[in-house]
Design a protein around this motif. Sequence first.
Motif, PDB file in Angstrom:
ATOM      1  N   ARG A   6      -2.721   0.592  -4.076  1.00  0.00           N
ATOM      2  CA  ARG A   6      -2.192  -0.724  -3.719  1.00  0.00           C
ATOM      3  C   ARG A   6      -1.716  -1.405  -4.984  1.00  0.00           C
ATOM      4  O   ARG A   6      -2.123  -1.039  -6.097  1.00  0.00           O
ATOM      5  CB  ARG A   6      -3.219  -1.581  -2.981  1.00  0.00           C
ATOM      6  CG  ARG A   6      -4.349  -2.148  -3.819  1.00  0.00           C
ATOM      7  CD  ARG A   6      -5.041  -3.275  -3.058  1.00  0.00           C
ATOM      8  NE  ARG A   6      -6.275  -3.702  -3.653  1.00  0.00           N
ATOM      9  CZ  ARG A   6      -6.656  -4.972  -3.756  1.00  0.00           C
ATOM     10  NH1 ARG A   6      -5.849  -5.950  -3.342  1.00  0.00           N
ATOM     11  NH2 ARG A   6      -7.817  -5.291  -4.284  1.00  0.00           N
ATOM     12  N   TYR A  36      -6.369   5.536  -1.740  1.00  0.00           N
ATOM     13  CA  TYR A  36      -5.128   4.797  -1.504  1.00  0.00           C
ATOM     14  C   TYR A  36      -4.673   4.112  -2.791  1.00  0.00           C
ATOM     15  O   TYR A  36      -5.457   3.879  -3.719  1.00  0.00           O
ATOM     16  CB  TYR A  36      -5.296   3.759  -0.394  1.00  0.00           C
ATOM     17  CG  TYR A  36      -6.249   2.624  -0.702  1.00  0.00           C
ATOM     18  CD1 TYR A  36      -5.800   1.450  -1.306  1.00  0.00           C
ATOM     19  CD2 TYR A  36      -7.597   2.721  -0.392  1.00  0.00           C
ATOM     20  CE1 TYR A  36      -6.669   0.418  -1.596  1.00  0.00           C
ATOM     21  CE2 TYR A  36      -8.473   1.693  -0.669  1.00  0.00           C
ATOM     22  CZ  TYR A  36      -8.012   0.541  -1.269  1.00  0.00           C
ATOM     23  OH  TYR A  36      -8.879  -0.487  -1.568  1.00  0.00           O
ATOM     24  N   ARG A  74      -5.267   2.927  -8.018  1.00  0.00           N
ATOM     25  CA  ARG A  74      -5.656   3.912  -7.007  1.00  0.00           C
ATOM     26  C   ARG A  74      -7.147   3.759  -6.780  1.00  0.00           C
ATOM     27  O   ARG A  74      -7.944   3.875  -7.718  1.00  0.00           O
ATOM     28  CB  ARG A  74      -5.334   5.345  -7.412  1.00  0.00           C
ATOM     29  CG  ARG A  74      -5.786   6.357  -6.340  1.00  0.00           C
ATOM     30  CD  ARG A  74      -5.390   7.786  -6.672  1.00  0.00           C
ATOM     31  NE  ARG A  74      -3.950   7.991  -6.584  1.00  0.00           N
ATOM     32  CZ  ARG A  74      -3.279   8.183  -5.452  1.00  0.00           C
ATOM     33  NH1 ARG A  74      -3.926   8.169  -4.289  1.00  0.00           N
ATOM     34  NH2 ARG A  74      -1.981   8.376  -5.469  1.00  0.00           N
ATOM     35  N   TYR A  95       0.850  -1.184   0.000  1.00  0.00           N
ATOM     36  CA  TYR A  95       0.000   0.000   0.000  1.00  0.00           C
ATOM     37  C   TYR A  95       0.887   1.235   0.000  1.00  0.00           C
ATOM     38  O   TYR A  95       2.018   1.216   0.478  1.00  0.00           O
ATOM     39  CB  TYR A  95      -0.877   0.052   1.256  1.00  0.00           C
ATOM     40  CG  TYR A  95      -1.629  -1.214   1.587  1.00  0.00           C
ATOM     41  CD1 TYR A  95      -2.816  -1.532   0.945  1.00  0.00           C
ATOM     42  CD2 TYR A  95      -1.150  -2.084   2.565  1.00  0.00           C
ATOM     43  CE1 TYR A  95      -3.512  -2.681   1.264  1.00  0.00           C
ATOM     44  CE2 TYR A  95      -1.833  -3.239   2.893  1.00  0.00           C
ATOM     45  CZ  TYR A  95      -3.016  -3.539   2.238  1.00  0.00           C
ATOM     46  OH  TYR A  95      -3.700  -4.694   2.556  1.00  0.00           O
ATOM     47  N   CYS A 111      -2.006   6.436   1.168  1.00  0.00           N
ATOM     48  CA  CYS A 111      -3.375   6.243   1.648  1.00  0.00           C
ATOM     49  C   CYS A 111      -3.736   7.378   2.591  1.00  0.00           C
ATOM     50  O   CYS A 111      -3.067   7.589   3.609  1.00  0.00           O
ATOM     51  CB  CYS A 111      -3.504   4.895   2.367  1.00  0.00           C
ATOM     52  SG  CYS A 111      -5.101   4.657   3.161  1.00  0.00           S
TER      53      CYS A 111
END
Length: 355
Positions: A148, A146, A132, A94, A97
């Motif tokens: 990832r 966030y 995103r 991640y 975020c």
Amino acid sequence: MEKTFTSKTSGGNYFEDFTIGQVLTHATPRTVTEGDVALYTALYGPRFALQSSDEFARACGYPRAPLDDMLTFHMVFGKTVPDISINAVANLGYADCKFLKPVFPGDTLSAVSEVIGLKQNSSGKNGNVFVRTTGTNQHGDVVLSYVRWVMVNKKGPASPAPDTVIPELPEAVAADDLVVPQGLDFSTYDSTLAGSDYYWDDYEVGEKINHVDAMTVEAADHMMATRLYQNTAKVHFNLHMMKDGRLGERIVYGGHVISLARGLSYNGLGNAPLIAAINAGRHVNPCIAGDTVYAWTEVLDKAELAGEDHVGALRVRLVATKDHEPADHAYKDADGKYLPSVLLDLDLWLLLPRR
């Protein structure tokens, strides 16, 4: 005449189904209820007063107790799984975020993701997909954003590799970009009711905090939690999906470990009820039912926030380990490799009251 079954269920996206700029609108908006909050508390045992008491929350400027920030994260994350990671090998990390607006029982959460990066791995069997994800409430307000990245299987190993695009991501969310919830007022913060005497001023960079308690993961708990978030990843539920000697061991959703560690962190960080940002995070080793999760925190940085006399930001590393008490606070060996006992390495910005 022999009848055959037909399937009208989507098999999800494989690596070659993703393209840069692709926008995925995820199904099943979710209205969060007080029942969801109660179940989350039963699963992880968080004791932060701000999320536990409407009266305490009103004294801090909220209309009522907000959701735990990680419950908001899991609800949004779960919506993305059928489109992004149902065919994943692993969730890799991640970044960037930001928690942008509090969520309350009665709010409805929706999620949209944009593909911002692709890289096929050298094996040709899978590749990394960067997305995103944006979570919004019923008013269209962004509550969470966030990035990832996930390793996703290819449907056909012979299919051509896409052009490699790796997004530039910040090492950490800048302190100036942290969002303090509108109306938050810690000027009359009651540390007695919160259960901790330690304010932002009382923490030092480099300090390491042992969160003392531990929690053993039960199979029923981790599967119930994952269903609570409508996360459909098969490896968390289906024994027949497990291969390579792991048959009979369902892998625990990484977010379950995050929430266990976050709940344990109340011991030592009881006045840190709000997560402002996740700077970076890695699920280092798998967790399975029967593992006992411990946690400790290292203070990485402190920041005063512009215009905020009573709120400060603390940047911390939250480390979760399995079956290993964190008395030595070690998580890497001499060569910089993670120890086998480490489950999670999470870099967070927390908001605390100032004296």
